[in-house]
Motif scaffolding. Structure first.
Motif, PDB file in Angstrom:
ATOM      1  N   SER A  23       0.832  -1.037   0.025  1.00  0.00           N
ATOM      2  CA  SER A  23       0.001  -0.019   0.047  1.00  0.00           C
ATOM      3  C   SER A  23       0.814   1.196   0.147  1.00  0.00           C
ATOM      4  O   SER A  23       0.405   2.450  -0.458  1.00  0.00           O
ATOM      5  CB  SER A  23      -0.909   0.164   1.122  1.00  0.00           C
ATOM      6  N   ARG A  24       2.052   1.169   0.399  1.00  0.00           N
ATOM      7  CA  ARG A  24       3.031   2.342   0.465  1.00  0.00           C
ATOM      8  C   ARG A  24       4.168   2.232  -0.704  1.00  0.00           C
ATOM      9  O   ARG A  24       4.929   2.806  -0.811  1.00  0.00           O
ATOM     10  CB  ARG A  24       3.872   1.975   1.803  1.00  0.00           C
ATOM     11  N   HIS A  25       3.626   1.623  -1.835  1.00  0.00           N
ATOM     12  CA  HIS A  25       4.127   1.417  -3.167  1.00  0.00           C
ATOM     13  C   HIS A  25       5.450   0.662  -3.243  1.00  0.00           C
ATOM     14  O   HIS A  25       6.275   0.768  -4.018  1.00  0.00           O
ATOM     15  CB  HIS A  25       4.494   2.746  -3.776  1.00  0.00           C
ATOM     16  N   PHE A  26       5.806  -0.218  -2.221  1.00  0.00           N
ATOM     17  CA  PHE A  26       6.797  -0.997  -2.131  1.00  0.00           C
ATOM     18  C   PHE A  26       6.422  -2.328  -2.930  1.00  0.00           C
ATOM     19  O   PHE A  26       5.020  -2.540  -2.970  1.00  0.00           O
ATOM     20  CB  PHE A  26       7.462  -1.499  -0.768  1.00  0.00           C
ATOM     21  N   SER A  27       7.182  -3.182  -3.493  1.00  0.00           N
ATOM     22  CA  SER A  27       6.694  -4.229  -3.824  1.00  0.00           C
ATOM     23  C   SER A  27       7.419  -5.535  -3.000  1.00  0.00           C
ATOM     24  O   SER A  27       8.418  -5.736  -2.464  1.00  0.00           O
ATOM     25  CB  SER A  27       7.651  -4.490  -5.174  1.00  0.00           C
ATOM     26  N   ALA A  28       6.435  -6.061  -2.091  1.00  0.00           N
ATOM     27  CA  ALA A  28       6.661  -6.938  -0.967  1.00  0.00           C
ATOM     28  C   ALA A  28       6.148  -8.149  -1.029  1.00  0.00           C
ATOM     29  O   ALA A  28       5.154  -8.548  -1.744  1.00  0.00           O
ATOM     30  CB  ALA A  28       6.141  -6.330   0.277  1.00  0.00           C
ATOM     31  N   CYS A  29       6.942  -9.248  -0.490  1.00  0.00           N
ATOM     32  CA  CYS A  29       6.476 -10.790  -0.525  1.00  0.00           C
ATOM     33  C   CYS A  29       7.028 -11.161   0.973  1.00  0.00           C
ATOM     34  O   CYS A  29       7.900 -10.734   1.625  1.00  0.00           O
ATOM     35  CB  CYS A  29       6.867 -11.425  -1.628  1.00  0.00           C
ATOM     36  N   TYR A  30       6.294 -12.554   1.216  1.00  0.00           N
ATOM     37  CA  TYR A  30       6.652 -13.087   2.342  1.00  0.00           C
ATOM     38  C   TYR A  30       7.479 -14.461   2.193  1.00  0.00           C
ATOM     39  O   TYR A  30       6.936 -15.110   1.102  1.00  0.00           O
ATOM     40  CB  TYR A  30       5.370 -13.283   3.308  1.00  0.00           C
TER      41      TYR A  30
END
Length: 213
Positions: A23-30
């Protein structure tokens, strides 16, 4: 294999954090473990990229720095450069295609916090390489951005001063921040990244294991 209660908790926390980071425009994964995190990180680096990194134990702990040296990349390994020449070396390769690093804390609402003694890592995250990969252990996740900065100052900084061995700082003696002005302070910069710009430039891999400081 059935997950342990700790693994289930880490996964739920990690997945919630991924949503906040995105939502903060990072590209994230777990990723549940460092082996999966390594493969995910490698998948995010195009063949032939020039690569460098900061002083992160986390990226070394998952085997990432060693793996890229074995791959089809142009690697600028700061770890092979004498300390007194490292700043010039990092400036020379500041705009490598891909930069590998970690941060010292992440708030549950998706803000990244870090300390920096020389500024190379902060500068790269704020304005530097076009592809940035941040590996973060679940131990660095805290409730709020305020808690993240407390972790940065009272956990990460004292441990790193111990790791560096010769830092003449109060936290190396007491184990907690004294808001010092020591010439050896590694907290010259304390940075919070609340949004990623441009979108998806910074890829954040949250790992369901304790990694780094």
């Amino acid at each position: 294999m059935k997950q342990s209660p700790q693994q289930e908790r880490n996964q739920k926390l990690g997945q919630s954090l991924v949503k906040e980071l995105n939502s903060r425009h990072f590209s994230a994964c777990y990723c549940p473990n460092k082996e999966d995190a390594l493969q995910q990180a490698l998948a995010l680096i195009p063949d032939g990229d020039s690569i460098t990194w900061g002083g992160s134990d986390t990226i070394r702990a998952i085997g990432l720095t060693q793996k890229v040296k074995e791959g089809n990349y142009i690697v600028y390994d700061r770890d092979t450069v004498p300390f007194e020449s490292r700043s010039d070396y990092e400036k020379e390769h500041y705009f490598s295609d891909t930069y590998l690093t970690s941060v010292n804390a992440v708030s549950e609402d998706g803000q990244l916090c870090l300390i920096d003694g020389t500024g190379n890592r902060a500068a790269s995250l704020i304005f530097g390489p076009k592809n940035i990969i941040v590996i973060v252990g679940i131990n660095k996740v805290v409730k709020t951005a305020e808690d993240a900065m407390k972790r940065v100052r009272n956990v990460a900084a004292p441990i790193n001063c111990q790791r560096f061995g010769n830092a003449k700082t109060p936290c190396r003696i007491t184990g907690e921040c004294a808001d010092c002005k020591s010439p050896d302070s590694i907290c010259r910069s304390m940075v919070t990244l609340r949004l990623c710009n441009p979108k998806d430039k910074i890829k954040v891999i949250i790992v369901g294991e304790n990694l780094g400081y």
